[in-house]
Design a protein around this motif. Structure first.
Motif, PDB file in Angstrom:
ATOM      1  N   PHE A  62       8.619   3.894   2.771  1.00 16.80           N
ATOM      2  CA  PHE A  62       7.993   5.198   2.323  1.00 16.80           C
ATOM      3  C   PHE A  62       8.535   5.932   1.119  1.00 16.80           C
ATOM      4  CE2 PHE A  62      13.209   4.973   2.987  1.00 16.80           C
ATOM      5  CZ  PHE A  62      13.276   5.924   2.316  1.00 16.80           C
ATOM      6  N   ARG A  63       8.310   6.416   0.602  1.00 20.91           N
ATOM      7  CA  ARG A  63       8.052   7.304  -1.064  1.00 20.91           C
ATOM      8  C   ARG A  63       8.560   8.354  -1.415  1.00 20.91           C
ATOM      9  NH1 ARG A  63       6.368   2.159  -3.686  1.00 20.91           N
ATOM     10  NH2 ARG A  63       4.948   1.121  -2.664  1.00 20.91           N
ATOM     11  N   PHE A  66       5.636   7.252   6.543  1.00 27.82           N
ATOM     12  CA  PHE A  66       5.562   6.200   6.322  1.00 27.82           C
ATOM     13  C   PHE A  66       4.544   5.797   6.493  1.00 27.82           C
ATOM     14  CE2 PHE A  66       9.329   7.631   9.412  1.00 27.82           C
ATOM     15  CZ  PHE A  66      10.695   6.874   8.329  1.00 27.82           C
ATOM     16  N   ASP A  67       4.215   4.561   5.345  1.00 25.71           N
ATOM     17  CA  ASP A  67       3.273   3.883   5.221  1.00 25.71           C
ATOM     18  C   ASP A  67       2.737   3.266   5.976  1.00 25.71           C
ATOM     19  OD1 ASP A  67       1.164   2.677   3.703  1.00 25.71           O
ATOM     20  OD2 ASP A  67       2.592   2.055   2.538  1.00 25.71           O
ATOM     21  N   PRO A  68       1.598   2.824   6.867  1.00 28.29           N
ATOM     22  CA  PRO A  68       1.572   1.657   7.959  1.00 28.29           C
ATOM     23  C   PRO A  68       1.352   0.835   7.550  1.00 28.29           C
ATOM     24  CG  PRO A  68      -0.473   3.586   6.531  1.00 28.29           C
ATOM     25  CD  PRO A  68       0.862   4.331   6.658  1.00 28.29           C
ATOM     26  N   ALA A  80      12.732  11.773   0.503  1.00 26.63           N
ATOM     27  CA  ALA A  80      11.698  11.076   1.154  1.00 26.63           C
ATOM     28  C   ALA A  80      10.276  12.169   1.268  1.00 26.63           C
ATOM     29  CB  ALA A  80      12.915  10.728   1.863  1.00 26.63           C
ATOM     30  N   GLN A  81       9.379  11.691   1.477  1.00 23.44           N
ATOM     31  CA  GLN A  81       7.998  12.258   1.904  1.00 23.44           C
ATOM     32  C   GLN A  81       8.166  12.646   3.472  1.00 23.44           C
ATOM     33  OE1 GLN A  81       4.710   9.406   1.030  1.00 23.44           O
ATOM     34  NE2 GLN A  81       3.216  11.062   1.571  1.00 23.44           N
ATOM     35  N   ALA A 132      -0.203   4.473  -1.386  1.00 22.39           N
ATOM     36  CA  ALA A 132       0.818   4.344  -0.164  1.00 22.39           C
ATOM     37  C   ALA A 132       1.328   5.796  -0.147  1.00 22.39           C
ATOM     38  CB  ALA A 132       2.077   3.695  -0.533  1.00 22.39           C
ATOM     39  N   MET A 133       1.592   6.783  -0.594  1.00 14.37           N
ATOM     40  CA  MET A 133       2.001   8.253  -0.465  1.00 14.37           C
ATOM     41  C   MET A 133       0.758   8.681   0.923  1.00 14.37           C
ATOM     42  SD  MET A 133       3.616   8.755  -3.567  1.00 14.37           S
ATOM     43  CE  MET A 133       3.560  11.380  -3.350  1.00 14.37           C
TER      44      MET A 133
END
Length: 347
Positions: free
Chosen positions: A281-282, A271-273, A261-262, A316-317
């Motif tokens: 998440f990626r 986390f991706d806003p 997890a990133q 997304a990241m």
């Protein structure tokens, strides 16, 4: 010479200095023939008096033998993999591991020595522990790494044998084009490649030593030095991740993550806003923190049909951690997309 070794063995786990002439390890290696056994001491003194050879031994310790620091040593360069198989068949994995640990002990004790006497004592322990077979291993690794740079050595002593050790396997065994070699916990040597060779396979079977895997068909062993296989259905993807993380480790990166997890440089989940389709998440294929403290994330795309999805994951990241470097590559090394934060130097 440094480039010759790096091209053959890849980056080591130990930091490689810009200059080695004033290294305590090099000084200890130069003294060590004095403490070796009668049967090979003269040969060792002849070879260790060659500046190119002694530097070859030094680089062997830093690059090849340092790989044995890992619980399951992994050799991903073709030369290192082939050399590991040859040595395993010639002297056995137990002896090979013993020599590696003697080298690493010398590296540690030389670094800790504070007086000439302490350095000499470390050198004596190494020379005494090496033995004739261990010296044979040391010479073979150094000469293989030297390639065309190796000078002619004296005809007496060990000189006449050096040129034959490369092909000294009983029965003329060949390792073909071995690509990787990994020693796993139960003492098995797992070899993969495009043509690892029938002769090695038969010798391995007779010795109960090796497990062979041909990457052109059948089961292929997957590298797991940095984590579980990314996917068993796509070995090239997994190997690309492993090789990338190995290169980063050699460059001094820390917190090497494989398909986890990133997180940001502070090792906190991000986390991706603005999550797309509910994905918050990626999991970057390869992630690490550079020596300057900047997080570096890389993904690979194997199938062109997945490009849209991978670009979506890339964006997304970036949104989740705009202070990190983000990259997306095809498996052939083609760069698809790169994001470098303002003020960050790349590479």
């Amino acid at each position: 010479m440094r480039e010759e070794f790096l091209s053959g063995f890849g980056p080591g786990l130990l930091p490689l200095p810009d200059a080695v002439d004033d290294s305590a390890l090099l000084a200890a290696l130069r003294m060590s023939p004095r403490f070796m056994g009668e049967g090979f001491r003269q040969a060792a003194e002849e070879l260790f008096n060659s500046p190119i050879f002694i530097h070859g031994v030094y680089l062997s310790v830093m690059l090849y033998f340092s790989a044995w620091l890992a619980p399951e040593p992994f050799f991903s360069k073709g030369l290192a993999a082939a050399l590991t198989v040859r040595l395993a068949l010639l002297v056995g994995l137990v002896e090979l591991g013993r020599v590696a640990h003697a080298c690493l002990r010398l590296y540690q004790e030389a670094g800790e020595a504070r007086t000439p006497r302490e350095l000499e004592e470390a050198s004596a322990r190494f020379g005494t522990a090496l033995g004739g077979t261990g010296f044979r291993v040391l010479v073979l690794v150094a000469t293989m790494g030297l390639g065309r740079l190796l000078p002619s050595v004296p005809e007496g002593g060990i000189g006449a044998q050096v040129r034959t050790w490369v092909t000294a396997l009983e029965g003329g065994a060949s390792v073909g084009t071995a690509a990787t070699a990994r020693v796993i916990a139960d003492g098995t040597l797992v070899v993969t490649g495009t043509a690892v060779g029938v002769s090695v396979s038969s010798v391995c079977s007779a010795m109960g030593l090796c497990t062979m895997a041909n990457s052109t068909g059948g089961h292929t062993a997957l590298s797991t030095r940095y984590g579980p296989p990314h996917t068993r259905s796509n070995p090239p993807h997994n190997e690309a991740i492993e090789e990338e993380l190995a290169a980063r480790e050699g460059a001094g990166h820390i917190r090497l993550d494989k398909n986890k997890a990133q997180t940001n440089a502070a090792n906190r989940r991000v986390f991706d806003p603005a999550p797309a389709r509910g994905v918050r998440f990626r999991r970057p294929d390869a992630s690490s923190v550079r020596p300057d403290g900047v997080r570096h994330n890389t993904n690979y795309v194997s199938n062109p049909d997945d490009m849209r999805r991978e670009l979506e994951a890339f964006e997304a990241m970036v949104r989740a951690d705009p202070r990190a470097i983000h990259e997306l590559y095809k498996l052939d090394g083609t760069l698809v997309r790169r994001y470098v934060p303002p003020g960050v130097v790349f590479p």
